[in-house]
Design a protein around this motif. Structure first.
Motif, PDB file in Angstrom:
ATOM      1  N   SER A  43       0.694  -1.275   0.000  1.00 24.33           N
ATOM      2  CA  SER A  43       0.000   0.000   0.000  1.00 24.33           C
ATOM      3  C   SER A  43       0.713   1.309   0.000  1.00 24.33           C
ATOM      4  CB  SER A  43      -1.115   0.026   0.957  1.00 24.33           C
ATOM      5  OG  SER A  43      -0.664  -0.492   2.154  1.00 24.33           O
ATOM      6  N   ALA A 211      -5.042  -9.077  -4.578  1.00 22.15           N
ATOM      7  CA  ALA A 211      -5.855  -8.109  -3.846  1.00 22.15           C
ATOM      8  C   ALA A 211      -5.733  -8.347  -2.348  1.00 22.15           C
ATOM      9  CB  ALA A 211      -7.316  -8.220  -4.287  1.00 22.15           C
ATOM     10  N   ASP A 212      -5.733  -9.609  -1.968  1.00 21.32           N
ATOM     11  CA  ASP A 212      -5.572  -9.940  -0.553  1.00 21.32           C
ATOM     12  C   ASP A 212      -4.237  -9.457  -0.025  1.00 21.32           C
ATOM     13  OD1 ASP A 212      -7.284 -13.173  -0.360  1.00 21.32           O
ATOM     14  OD2 ASP A 212      -7.993 -11.100  -0.315  1.00 21.32           O
ATOM     15  N   LEU A 214      -2.561  -6.830  -0.972  1.00 19.83           N
ATOM     16  CA  LEU A 214      -2.682  -5.396  -0.712  1.00 19.83           C
ATOM     17  C   LEU A 214      -3.389  -5.158   0.599  1.00 19.83           C
ATOM     18  CD1 LEU A 214      -3.794  -3.263  -3.743  1.00 19.83           C
ATOM     19  CD2 LEU A 214      -1.773  -3.030  -2.364  1.00 19.83           C
ATOM     20  N   ALA A 215      -4.487  -5.891   0.774  1.00 19.73           N
ATOM     21  CA  ALA A 215      -5.297  -5.661   1.961  1.00 19.73           C
ATOM     22  C   ALA A 215      -4.528  -6.014   3.233  1.00 19.73           C
ATOM     23  CB  ALA A 215      -6.584  -6.486   1.866  1.00 19.73           C
ATOM     24  N   PHE A 216      -3.861  -7.150   3.220  1.00 20.47           N
ATOM     25  CA  PHE A 216      -3.147  -7.552   4.423  1.00 20.47           C
ATOM     26  C   PHE A 216      -1.935  -6.686   4.695  1.00 20.47           C
ATOM     27  CE2 PHE A 216      -5.235 -10.913   6.510  1.00 20.47           C
ATOM     28  CZ  PHE A 216      -6.051 -11.491   5.569  1.00 20.47           C
ATOM     29  N   SER A 218      -1.900  -3.534   4.137  1.00 26.52           N
ATOM     30  CA  SER A 218      -2.468  -2.361   4.810  1.00 26.52           C
ATOM     31  C   SER A 218      -2.739  -2.664   6.264  1.00 26.52           C
ATOM     32  CB  SER A 218      -3.796  -1.943   4.173  1.00 26.52           C
ATOM     33  OG  SER A 218      -3.653  -1.727   2.831  1.00 26.52           O
ATOM     34  N   LEU A 219      -3.267  -3.849   6.501  1.00 30.82           N
ATOM     35  CA  LEU A 219      -3.559  -4.231   7.876  1.00 30.82           C
ATOM     36  C   LEU A 219      -2.303  -4.210   8.718  1.00 30.82           C
ATOM     37  CD1 LEU A 219      -5.866  -5.338   9.646  1.00 30.82           C
ATOM     38  CD2 LEU A 219      -5.021  -7.602   9.126  1.00 30.82           C
ATOM     39  N   GLU A 221       0.447  -2.586   8.220  1.00 26.53           N
ATOM     40  CA  GLU A 221       1.024  -1.262   8.417  1.00 26.53           C
ATOM     41  C   GLU A 221       0.197  -0.395   9.325  1.00 26.53           C
ATOM     42  OE1 GLU A 221       3.482  -1.092   4.296  1.00 26.53           O
ATOM     43  OE2 GLU A 221       2.319   0.642   4.930  1.00 26.53           O
ATOM     44  N   GLU A 222      -1.092  -0.624   9.335  1.00 29.91           N
ATOM     45  CA  GLU A 222      -1.929   0.211  10.188  1.00 29.91           C
ATOM     46  C   GLU A 222      -1.935  -0.264  11.624  1.00 29.91           C
ATOM     47  OE1 GLU A 222      -3.035   3.260   8.108  1.00 29.91           O
ATOM     48  OE2 GLU A 222      -4.247   2.843   9.870  1.00 29.91           O
ATOM     49  N   LYS A 223      -1.995  -1.579  11.789  1.00 31.54           N
ATOM     50  CA  LYS A 223      -2.214  -2.072  13.142  1.00 31.54           C
ATOM     51  C   LYS A 223      -0.944  -2.549  13.828  1.00 31.54           C
ATOM     52  CE  LYS A 223      -6.523  -1.519  12.952  1.00 31.54           C
ATOM     53  NZ  LYS A 223      -7.792  -1.987  13.358  1.00 31.54           N
ATOM     54  N   LEU A 300      -5.746 -12.305  13.749  1.00 34.45           N
ATOM     55  CA  LEU A 300      -6.283 -12.367  12.389  1.00 34.45           C
ATOM     56  C   LEU A 300      -5.304 -13.025  11.439  1.00 34.45           C
ATOM     57  CD1 LEU A 300      -7.922  -8.868  11.955  1.00 34.45           C
ATOM     58  CD2 LEU A 300      -9.058 -11.036  12.194  1.00 34.45           C
ATOM     59  N   ARG A 304      -5.827 -16.352   9.279  1.00 27.48           N
ATOM     60  CA  ARG A 304      -5.702 -16.384   7.836  1.00 27.48           C
ATOM     61  C   ARG A 304      -4.681 -17.435   7.400  1.00 27.48           C
ATOM     62  NH1 ARG A 304      -5.281 -16.903   3.290  1.00 27.48           N
ATOM     63  NH2 ARG A 304      -5.643 -15.489   1.569  1.00 27.48           N
TER      64      ARG A 304
ATOM     65  N   VAL B  50     -11.589 -16.875   8.919  1.00 28.41           N
ATOM     66  CA  VAL B  50     -10.748 -16.398   7.814  1.00 28.41           C
ATOM     67  C   VAL B  50     -11.404 -15.210   7.127  1.00 28.41           C
ATOM     68  CG1 VAL B  50      -9.759 -17.030   5.615  1.00 28.41           C
ATOM     69  CG2 VAL B  50      -9.755 -18.663   7.469  1.00 28.41           C
ATOM     70  N   ALA B  53     -11.015 -12.107   9.082  1.00 30.45           N
ATOM     71  CA  ALA B  53      -9.669 -11.561   8.913  1.00 30.45           C
ATOM     72  C   ALA B  53      -9.581 -10.785   7.605  1.00 30.45           C
ATOM     73  CB  ALA B  53      -8.643 -12.692   8.924  1.00 30.45           C
ATOM     74  N   ALA B  57      -8.914  -6.800   6.977  1.00 31.03           N
ATOM     75  CA  ALA B  57      -7.787  -6.386   6.143  1.00 31.03           C
ATOM     76  C   ALA B  57      -8.259  -5.447   5.038  1.00 31.03           C
ATOM     77  CB  ALA B  57      -7.099  -7.615   5.548  1.00 31.03           C
ATOM     78  N   TYR B  58      -9.378  -5.796   4.412  1.00 30.82           N
ATOM     79  CA  TYR B  58      -9.870  -4.930   3.341  1.00 30.82           C
ATOM     80  C   TYR B  58     -10.338  -3.591   3.872  1.00 30.82           C
ATOM     81  CZ  TYR B  58      -9.292  -8.120  -0.477  1.00 30.82           C
ATOM     82  OH  TYR B  58      -8.733  -8.904  -1.435  1.00 30.82           O
ATOM     83  N   GLU B  60      -8.990  -2.047   6.300  1.00 30.92           N
ATOM     84  CA  GLU B  60      -7.769  -1.276   6.472  1.00 30.92           C
ATOM     85  C   GLU B  60      -7.253  -0.761   5.147  1.00 30.92           C
ATOM     86  OE1 GLU B  60      -6.356  -0.043   8.966  1.00 30.92           O
ATOM     87  OE2 GLU B  60      -7.862  -1.005  10.204  1.00 30.92           O
ATOM     88  N   LEU B  61      -7.375  -1.602   4.123  1.00 32.83           N
ATOM     89  CA  LEU B  61      -6.922  -1.170   2.805  1.00 32.83           C
ATOM     90  C   LEU B  61      -7.668   0.067   2.378  1.00 32.83           C
ATOM     91  CD1 LEU B  61      -5.348  -1.755   0.220  1.00 32.83           C
ATOM     92  CD2 LEU B  61      -7.270  -3.073  -0.560  1.00 32.83           C
ATOM     93  N   ASN B  64      -6.601   2.953   4.421  1.00 35.42           N
ATOM     94  CA  ASN B  64      -5.244   3.342   4.096  1.00 35.42           C
ATOM     95  C   ASN B  64      -5.178   4.071   2.773  1.00 35.42           C
ATOM     96  OD1 ASN B  64      -2.536   3.439   4.314  1.00 35.42           O
ATOM     97  ND2 ASN B  64      -2.290   1.254   4.652  1.00 35.42           N
ATOM     98  N   MET B  65      -5.755   3.477   1.747  1.00 36.24           N
ATOM     99  CA  MET B  65      -5.602   4.035   0.415  1.00 36.24           C
ATOM    100  C   MET B  65      -6.610   5.099   0.092  1.00 36.24           C
ATOM    101  SD  MET B  65      -3.508   2.519  -1.914  1.00 36.24           S
ATOM    102  CE  MET B  65      -2.815   0.994  -2.393  1.00 36.24           C
ATOM    103  N   ALA B 136      -8.204  -3.911  -6.671  1.00 34.49           N
ATOM    104  CA  ALA B 136      -8.225  -4.960  -5.649  1.00 34.49           C
ATOM    105  C   ALA B 136      -9.651  -5.196  -5.163  1.00 34.49           C
ATOM    106  CB  ALA B 136      -7.313  -4.583  -4.489  1.00 34.49           C
ATOM    107  N   GLN B 139     -11.709  -6.917  -7.782  1.00 32.60           N
ATOM    108  CA  GLN B 139     -11.422  -8.337  -7.910  1.00 32.60           C
ATOM    109  C   GLN B 139     -11.967  -9.126  -6.745  1.00 32.60           C
ATOM    110  OE1 GLN B 139      -7.374  -7.854  -8.588  1.00 32.60           O
ATOM    111  NE2 GLN B 139      -7.571  -7.974 -10.801  1.00 32.60           N
TER     112      GLN B 139
END
Lengths: 437, 207
Positions: A43, A211-212, A214-216, A218-219, A221-223, A300, A304, B50, B53, B57-58, B60-61, B64-65, B136, B139
């Motif tokens: 991210s 995509a996952d 990217l999301a993780f 972000s997680l 880096e934020e948390k 989390l 995962r 899962v 989780a 995460a999404y 946060e994405l 964040n973005m 992201a 998708q």
């Protein structure tokens, strides 16, 4: 944004490549959504897409594979065909031929063993990073992430483990000096560069997995990142007993006096800005909340990961590099006040994950003795001349200070009028005697 | 909501959005979700571990973005700042306070951007990042009606909020909304939610 180029044959050079690359194309083409790839650039990392599109150099990079377990690399997975017309057996997946010498990167002329020909890209990439400690290959989060990624992809980097950030080409660590002499110091950019150079650990990921990622990221880096920074740099006990101690011992004189403090201030500022929205009046509250969220984040991640070996199956990806670096630092350092560490130790699959990667990719580093001073002969003798020199210098400085003070304050005066007379105190002494008489 | 009213409200609560329950005021998405959960209503109960989780995460994405990109656009893009943000932010205050506070806020935001590494980004790079994020999300959404199949969750609410705002707020340049519009499934998603949940308000601004 596909920083890693999929095997689009028009892109990978002139057509003779096509037929030879077919088998591999078929292999990857079979993965469902290989075309509309999602960017696996994490991210707030600047994905340099223009760079990617502009890179038309069909470099062929053979990475040194023989040492790595074959399971981790699908057949020819990360080998890219550049312009060189190798003979078919050099491309054969299973045996990693020494014919492709580790550092041969120039487009070779026809022949099976290209050899280290000096093409356009003569110099290998060099990575400068913090040296190892606490049983880890590096003690710094960013350096560790970059190192791990490089190990995952087998990128032929020349790694310099140093303890003096001023000796790195950019003044900070980690820093990557590319083969063109350009210096990159932002970790995400370093990884992007490696991807551009076709060392892409995320190549085989599906769109959804990208995509996952990217999301993780972000997680994380934020948390997790704020709390890691807090644990190592802000928490007083940890900072004094572990972090500052390591850095002060590792850094050369005189940096060890002020640099750790400066780093701490930088980290504190970064943390404040990261958590800036919260009002600073409630420090304890904020801390509790942060740690709570970090614990949740770890749980989390554990959920995962499940019982898989890596986050996306059997091969490591860039997400694994980052998660590993965050977790292993927390796990291995001997922290006096480690509330988060205790929580992490309770998540067994994450611990197993870390040890697995550590033993697989950093087997010899794990056995390294922590502080550089402890290795018997070498550094000691290196230290000796420095220490002696420092001692002499300090004695001289002291003497100079004393003499200077004496001269300036008049205790001692040098009389230049009569050169015949004995200089210094004797002259004065005699003058005084004369006066007394 | 008019500019003045909005600014006024954000002054009282400190942060919008907020809900007022009895004599409690709860602001921001996270705490509101927790509050509602404590009352016994939760959207993500049906998810397994899962998926939870992934949902976090999404979220946060997106935070964040998208949030950072919106902030960047509001405060670091000179055109937008000059035309819209300054006026909007300083509207409840008399002169010269409106200018001073606006500049101060801008300086703060710029500092924060620098700390997270966005300080040197150009507008194009920011738009690229937004594009990545949308890709992201797109998708992940795929062809499903909501992110976690049949039922909407907090993630859907968050994504809808951001995307709707981006699509319907008129800015000096429309590139941001164009980026979002590239993804037809995201557009359809927003429309679907708007029609389904907000239809009694009549006007559909997403056309």
């Amino acid at each position: 944004l596909l920083s890693g180029d999929p095997p689009r044959s028009p892109r990978s050079g002139p057509s003779p490549q096509g037929p030879r690359s077919c088998p591999r194309h078929v292999q990857f083409g079979s993965s469902p959504q290989s075309q509309p790839r999602s960017p696996s650039c994490p991210s707030p990392g600047p994905a340099a897409p223009s760079g990617v599109r502009g890179s038309t150099q069909p470099r062929c990079r053979d990475s040194p594979r023989p040492a790595w377990p074959a399971a981790l690399f699908r057949c020819g997975g990360r080998l890219w065909m550049g312009r060189r017309p190798p003979s078919p057996e050099a491309r054969c997946p299973a045996p990693r031929r020494p014919a492709a010498s580790p550092h041969a990167r120039s487009p070779a002329s026809s022949g099976t063993s290209p050899g280290p020909q000096a093409g356009k890209m003569a110099a290998p990439m060099e990575l400068f990073c913090w040296s190892g400690g606490w049983g880890l290959p590096s003690v710094d989060l960013d350096s560790l992430a970059v190192l791990t990624y490089a190990r995952f992809t087998g990128a032929p980097l020349k790694v310099h483990k140093i303890t003096n950030p001023w000796r790195s080409p950019s003044g900070t660590l980690p820093a990557l000096q590319t083969s063109h002499g350009e210096v990159i110091s932002v970790p995400h950019k370093i990884i992007t560069h490696l991807r551009k150079e076709k060392y892409n650990a995320d190549y085989d990921l599906s769109a959804r997995q990208g995509a996952d990622t990217l999301a993780f990221m972000s997680l994380l880096e934020e948390k997790l990142l704020p709390v890691l920074i807090h644990t190592f740099w802000i928490d007083t006990k940890n900072y004094v007993e572990v972090t500052r101690k390591w850095y002060a011992e590792a850094m050369p004189f005189p940096l060890n006096f002020f640099l750790p403090g400066r780093m701490q201030r930088q980290y504190m500022e970064r943390l404040q800005l990261l958590c800036g929205e919260h009002r600073p009046e409630d420090e304890e509250e904020l801390e509790k909340e942060l740690y709570q969220e970090a614990r949740e984040c770890l749980t989390l991640l554990s959920q995962r990961l499940g019982s898989q070996k890596f986050f996306f199956g059997d091969a490591p990806a860039s997400l694994d590099a980052f998660v590993f670096s965050y977790l292993v630092l927390l796990l291995q350092a001997k922290l006096p006040s480690g509330k988060l560490q205790a929580h992490l130790r309770g998540l067994h699959n994450l611990c197993a994950y870390c040890t697995h990667i550590l033993s697989l990719y950093f087997p010899w580093d794990g056995a390294e003795v922590p502080a550089p001073r402890q290795t018997p002969a070498g550094p000691e003798t290196e230290e000796e001349p420095y220490r002696r020199r420092n001692q002499i210098l300090s004695v001289l400085a002291g003497l100079a200070a004393m003499v200077g003070y004496a001269l300036l304050s008049g205790i001692v005066s040098i009389q230049r009028a009569t050169p015949a007379r004995v200089p210094g105190t004797q002259a004065l002494g005699m003058a005084e005697e004369d006066e007394e008489e | 909501m008019s500019l003045v009213a909005e600014a006024f409200v954000s002054q009282i609560a400190g942060k919008v959005p907020f809900i007022h329950v009895g004599n409690q005021v709860v602001s921001e998405l996270g705490p509101i979700v927790q509050f509602v959960k404590a009352k016994g209503h939760s959207l993500s109960d049906g998810l397994d571990e899962v998926q939870k989780a992934e949902m976090k995460a999404y979220m946060e994405l997106v935070n964040n973005m998208l949030l950072t990109a919106e902030l960047y656009l509001q405060w670091c893009d000179e055109a937008t700042v000059g035309e819209i943000t300054h006026a909007r932010y300083g509207s409840p205050y008399p002169w010269p306070l409106n200018h001073i506070l606006a500049y101060q806020k801008q300086w703060e935001v710029k500092r924060k951007m620098k700390a997270i590494g966005w300080g040197n980004k150009t507008l194009d790079q920011v738009l690229e990042d937004v594009d990545q994020c949308c890709q992201a999300l797109s998708q992940r959404l795929g062809t499903q009606p909501y992110f976690f199949n049949k039922q909407p969750t907090e993630l859907d609410a968050l994504v809808f909020g951001h995307l709707y705002t981006i699509l319907t707020t008129r800015l000096t340049n429309d590139e941001l909304s164009e980026k979002v519009k590239n993804y037809s499934n995201l557009l359809a998603f927003c429309r679907r939610i708007e029609q389904h949940y907000f239809e009694d308000h009549g006007r559909g601004r997403l056309s």
